[in-house]
Structure formats: structure tokens, C-alpha cells
Design a protein around this motif. Structure first.
Motif, PDB file in Angstrom:
ATOM      1  N   VAL A  54      59.318  31.632 -55.535  1.00 44.98           N
ATOM      2  CA  VAL A  54      60.395  32.372 -54.912  1.00 44.98           C
ATOM      3  C   VAL A  54      61.040  31.189 -54.332  1.00 44.98           C
ATOM      4  N   CYS A  55      62.159  31.115 -54.841  1.00 44.81           N
ATOM      5  CA  CYS A  55      63.177  30.906 -53.238  1.00 44.81           C
ATOM      6  C   CYS A  55      63.669  31.085 -51.937  1.00 44.81           C
ATOM      7  N   ILE A  56      63.162  30.922 -50.834  1.00 45.33           N
ATOM      8  CA  ILE A  56      62.942  31.473 -48.999  1.00 45.33           C
ATOM      9  C   ILE A  56      64.556  31.095 -49.231  1.00 45.33           C
ATOM     10  N   SER A  57      65.494  30.897 -49.335  1.00 49.53           N
ATOM     11  CA  SER A  57      66.673  30.477 -49.480  1.00 49.53           C
ATOM     12  C   SER A  57      68.108  31.823 -50.427  1.00 49.53           C
ATOM     13  N   CYS A  58      68.120  31.215 -50.933  1.00 46.88           N
ATOM     14  CA  CYS A  58      68.572  32.519 -52.423  1.00 46.88           C
ATOM     15  C   CYS A  58      67.907  33.380 -52.651  1.00 46.88           C
ATOM     16  N   LYS A  59      67.007  33.473 -52.826  1.00 44.91           N
ATOM     17  CA  LYS A  59      65.811  34.835 -52.995  1.00 44.91           C
ATOM     18  C   LYS A  59      65.415  34.737 -55.074  1.00 44.91           C
ATOM     19  N   LYS A  60      66.121  33.264 -55.250  1.00 44.38           N
ATOM     20  CA  LYS A  60      66.173  33.304 -57.120  1.00 44.38           C
ATOM     21  C   LYS A  60      64.505  33.648 -56.906  1.00 44.38           C
ATOM     22  N   ILE A  61      63.994  34.068 -58.227  1.00 42.55           N
ATOM     23  CA  ILE A  61      62.440  33.945 -58.350  1.00 42.55           C
ATOM     24  C   ILE A  61      62.866  33.110 -59.928  1.00 42.55           C
ATOM     25  N   MET A  62      61.800  32.769 -60.073  1.00 43.58           N
ATOM     26  CA  MET A  62      61.350  31.904 -61.108  1.00 43.58           C
ATOM     27  C   MET A  62      59.999  32.526 -61.441  1.00 43.58           C
ATOM     28  N   THR A  63      59.853  32.607 -62.930  1.00 48.58           N
ATOM     29  CA  THR A  63      58.629  33.072 -63.759  1.00 48.58           C
ATOM     30  C   THR A  63      56.999  31.795 -64.052  1.00 48.58           C
ATOM     31  N   ILE A  64      56.113  32.270 -63.232  1.00 47.24           N
ATOM     32  CA  ILE A  64      55.428  31.050 -64.027  1.00 47.24           C
ATOM     33  C   ILE A  64      54.263  31.946 -64.910  1.00 47.24           C
ATOM     34  N   GLU A  65      54.492  31.307 -66.155  1.00 48.24           N
ATOM     35  CA  GLU A  65      53.771  31.973 -67.422  1.00 48.24           C
ATOM     36  C   GLU A  65      52.158  31.424 -67.512  1.00 48.24           C
ATOM     37  N   HIS A  66      52.270  30.577 -67.195  1.00 54.16           N
ATOM     38  CA  HIS A  66      50.800  29.865 -67.082  1.00 54.16           C
ATOM     39  C   HIS A  66      50.047  30.039 -66.351  1.00 54.16           C
ATOM     40  N   CYS A  67      48.639  30.634 -66.019  1.00 54.64           N
ATOM     41  CA  CYS A  67      48.441  31.171 -64.912  1.00 54.64           C
ATOM     42  C   CYS A  67      46.808  29.831 -64.173  1.00 54.64           C
ATOM     43  N   PRO A  68      47.044  29.699 -62.835  1.00 54.94           N
ATOM     44  CA  PRO A  68      46.309  28.095 -63.061  1.00 54.94           C
ATOM     45  C   PRO A  68      44.617  28.833 -62.324  1.00 54.94           C
ATOM     46  N   LEU A  69      44.503  30.187 -62.469  1.00 53.88           N
ATOM     47  CA  LEU A  69      43.141  30.680 -61.868  1.00 53.88           C
ATOM     48  C   LEU A  69      42.306  31.552 -62.289  1.00 53.88           C
ATOM     49  N   GLN A  70      42.214  31.091 -64.110  1.00 54.45           N
ATOM     50  CA  GLN A  70      41.259  31.506 -64.527  1.00 54.45           C
ATOM     51  C   GLN A  70      40.240  31.549 -64.323  1.00 54.45           C
ATOM     52  N   GLU A  71      39.464  29.959 -64.603  1.00 52.27           N
ATOM     53  CA  GLU A  71      38.664  28.892 -64.409  1.00 52.27           C
ATOM     54  C   GLU A  71      38.607  29.684 -62.803  1.00 52.27           C
TER      55      GLU A  71
END
Ligand SMILES: [Zn+2]
Ligand SMILES: [Zn+2]
Length: 145
Positions: free
Chosen positions: A98-115
Motif C-alpha cells: 500500500v502506498c501511504i501517500s496516494c493509497k494505491k494498492i498493489m497485489t503481491i501474488e507470491h507468498c513468502p510465508l509458506q515455509e
């Protein structure tokens, strides 16, 4: 995209949640299912209005809450942003920047937390079935300013 198959997926989820299959719930799920970005209640409201007309904003909120409670829809609240966002709770989850300035939201498809989840399960004895991860920062445009 195979629309019938999509429809089967969210209607199936609705059925197995024990909720009644109402016109409004179906439209809500259809919109969220096909949207790659999370939407706020007003955006959902305008999209339903474009398609079927007869709905008001409080109906949208009421049905969203029901779907959130049943776990079909995920409600996202970002600090500093008063509007909650909603997305269809697909089996594979997503993460956001999330951009804290313009509130744009980008999706991250890859999950780094599975392991990490697996090692945490071993370590703690917990059976972990969900997590949330949101990154905050400045998008490339805002970073230039
Ligand atoms: Zn920005
Ligand atoms: Zn994840």
C-alpha cells in the motif's frame, strides 16, 4: 475465463456456507470474484447498480458483513484509511503493498510465508491456517516527489 466455472465456484462456496442464495449475494460475489483488486463498499454498490439497479448502499454493507462472517469475503482495513476494502476469499490468498501517500494498492501474488508457516508450526505446535501481510511504503510516483 470460463464464466460458468467461476460461477460454480462462488455459488458452491455460498451453498456450503449455509447462506441463502439471494440475488444480491450472488452479484456481490460475482463482482468480487472477478476483480483483481479489493474494492470498497461504494465501488461494489455502483457496480451492482450498473448491472441490476435495485439495491441500496446499506444492503451492500449488510450483505458484505454476512459474507465476511462466513469467511467467503475478506475485509481489509488499512491504517490511515477509513474505508474498508473487500475481496473474495480465494483459496490462494494474496498480499498487498500500500502506498501511504496516494493509497494505491498493489497485489503481491507470491507468498513468502509458506515455509515460515511450516517451521512455525513445528516450533509452536499450532496448526496455522491463515495469515495477513501488508507492506507499506511509497509507490514509484510518490517516491519521486
Ligand atoms: Zn503513491
Ligand atoms: Zn501469504
Amino acid at each position: 475465463m470460463d464464466i460458468k466455472k467461476d460461477q460454480k465456484e462462488y455459488l458452491g462456496a455460498l451453498k456450503s456456507s449455509g447462506l441463502k442464495n439471494t440475488k444480491h449475494r450472488c452479484s456481490l460475489l460475482e463482482i468480487l470474484f472477478n476483480e483483481s483488486q479489493p474494492l470498497n463498499a461504494e465501488e461494489i454498490f455502483f457496480r451492482i447498480k450498473e448491472k441490476t439497479a435495485e439495491i441500496n448502499l446499506s444492503t451492500v454493507y449488510r450483505n458484505l458483513e454476512v459474507l465476511v462472517n462466513k469467511g467467503l469475503v475478506t475485509k481489509l482495513t488499512f491504517p490511515g484509511d477509513s474505508k474498508s476494502l473487500y475481496e473474495y476469499n480465494k483459496m490462494g490468498h494474496r498480499h498487498y503493498i500500500v502506498c501511504i501517500s496516494c493509497k494505491k494498492i498493489m497485489t503481491i501474488e507470491h507468498c513468502p510465508l509458506q515455509e515460515y508457516e511450516l517451521s512455525l508450526e513445528k516450533e509452536t505446535g499450532f496448526k496455522i491456517n491463515a495469515h495477513k501481510l501488508v507492506m507499506f511504503g511509497y509507490c514509484p510516483e510518490c517516491n519521486k516527489k
